[in-house]
Design an enzyme around this catalytic site. Sequence first.
Site, PDB file in Angstrom:
ATOM      1  N   HIS A 183       0.851  -1.184   0.000  1.00  0.00           N
ATOM      2  CA  HIS A 183       0.000   0.000   0.000  1.00  0.00           C
ATOM      3  C   HIS A 183       0.890   1.238   0.000  1.00  0.00           C
ATOM      4  O   HIS A 183       2.054   1.183   0.423  1.00  0.00           O
ATOM      5  CB  HIS A 183      -0.888   0.030   1.245  1.00  0.00           C
ATOM      6  CG  HIS A 183      -1.990  -0.969   1.219  1.00  0.00           C
ATOM      7  ND1 HIS A 183      -3.140  -0.797   1.953  1.00  0.00           N
ATOM      8  CD2 HIS A 183      -2.139  -2.150   0.570  1.00  0.00           C
ATOM      9  CE1 HIS A 183      -3.950  -1.828   1.761  1.00  0.00           C
ATOM     10  NE2 HIS A 183      -3.349  -2.670   0.924  1.00  0.00           N
ATOM     11  N   GLU A 217       1.038   3.893   1.872  1.00  0.00           N
ATOM     12  CA  GLU A 217       1.581   4.300   3.166  1.00  0.00           C
ATOM     13  C   GLU A 217       2.762   3.424   3.572  1.00  0.00           C
ATOM     14  O   GLU A 217       3.777   3.921   4.063  1.00  0.00           O
ATOM     15  CB  GLU A 217       0.496   4.219   4.259  1.00  0.00           C
ATOM     16  CG  GLU A 217      -0.706   5.088   4.001  1.00  0.00           C
ATOM     17  CD  GLU A 217      -1.844   4.360   3.277  1.00  0.00           C
ATOM     18  OE1 GLU A 217      -3.009   4.682   3.553  1.00  0.00           O
ATOM     19  OE2 GLU A 217      -1.565   3.478   2.434  1.00  0.00           O
ATOM     20  N   CYS A 251      -6.218   2.191   5.699  1.00  0.00           N
ATOM     21  CA  CYS A 251      -6.897   0.966   6.118  1.00  0.00           C
ATOM     22  C   CYS A 251      -6.333   0.521   7.475  1.00  0.00           C
ATOM     23  O   CYS A 251      -5.368   1.116   7.976  1.00  0.00           O
ATOM     24  CB  CYS A 251      -6.686  -0.115   5.060  1.00  0.00           C
ATOM     25  SG  CYS A 251      -4.983  -0.758   5.020  1.00  0.00           S
ATOM     26  N   CYS A 266      -2.482  -0.188   7.372  1.00  0.00           N
ATOM     27  CA  CYS A 266      -1.667   1.024   7.248  1.00  0.00           C
ATOM     28  C   CYS A 266      -1.753   1.888   8.497  1.00  0.00           C
ATOM     29  O   CYS A 266      -0.742   2.455   8.933  1.00  0.00           O
ATOM     30  CB  CYS A 266      -2.077   1.799   6.001  1.00  0.00           C
ATOM     31  SG  CYS A 266      -1.666   0.904   4.481  1.00  0.00           S
TER      32      CYS A 266
END
Length: 151
Positions: free
Chosen positions: A52, A54, A81, A84
């Site tokens: 992801h 992040e 999410c 993250c």
Amino acid sequence: MYEELMGLALEEARLAGSAGDVPVGAIIVNDDGTVIGRGHNRREQRGDPTAHAEVEALRDAAVLLGHWRVDATLVVTQEPCPMCAGAIVNARVRRLVFGCTNPKAGAVESLYQICTDPRLNHRVDVIAGVRADECAAELKQFFAALRREPH
């Protein structure tokens, strides 16, 4: 200030979208505004469920800093999410700035409040809604194009 930084995160998001990944982008800046980490979604490209934006930006910053404590500001186009948000807390990020909310998986405000949960050993200052319409438009355009593609 955060509007300009979100522009850099949006550039990262567009890189993800152009590579066929969900267009989410992130940057990390230190106190003087220097970018110390960049990332965008690369799950499809890497075949990695943890790739992801992040996490990619946190990894980038940790390499540059030479340690895992990323005491800086993370700017991301969409609300993180649970994975993250947990990584942000564990990396000791000081401030999180995000664009649009994530009603289906948001773990900062929408579904959970991981970054500000007083039961955890670290809390993150959160600034939400920076250039939210632009950030949401990137996602909407991407998913609209996917629905138009023949299967």
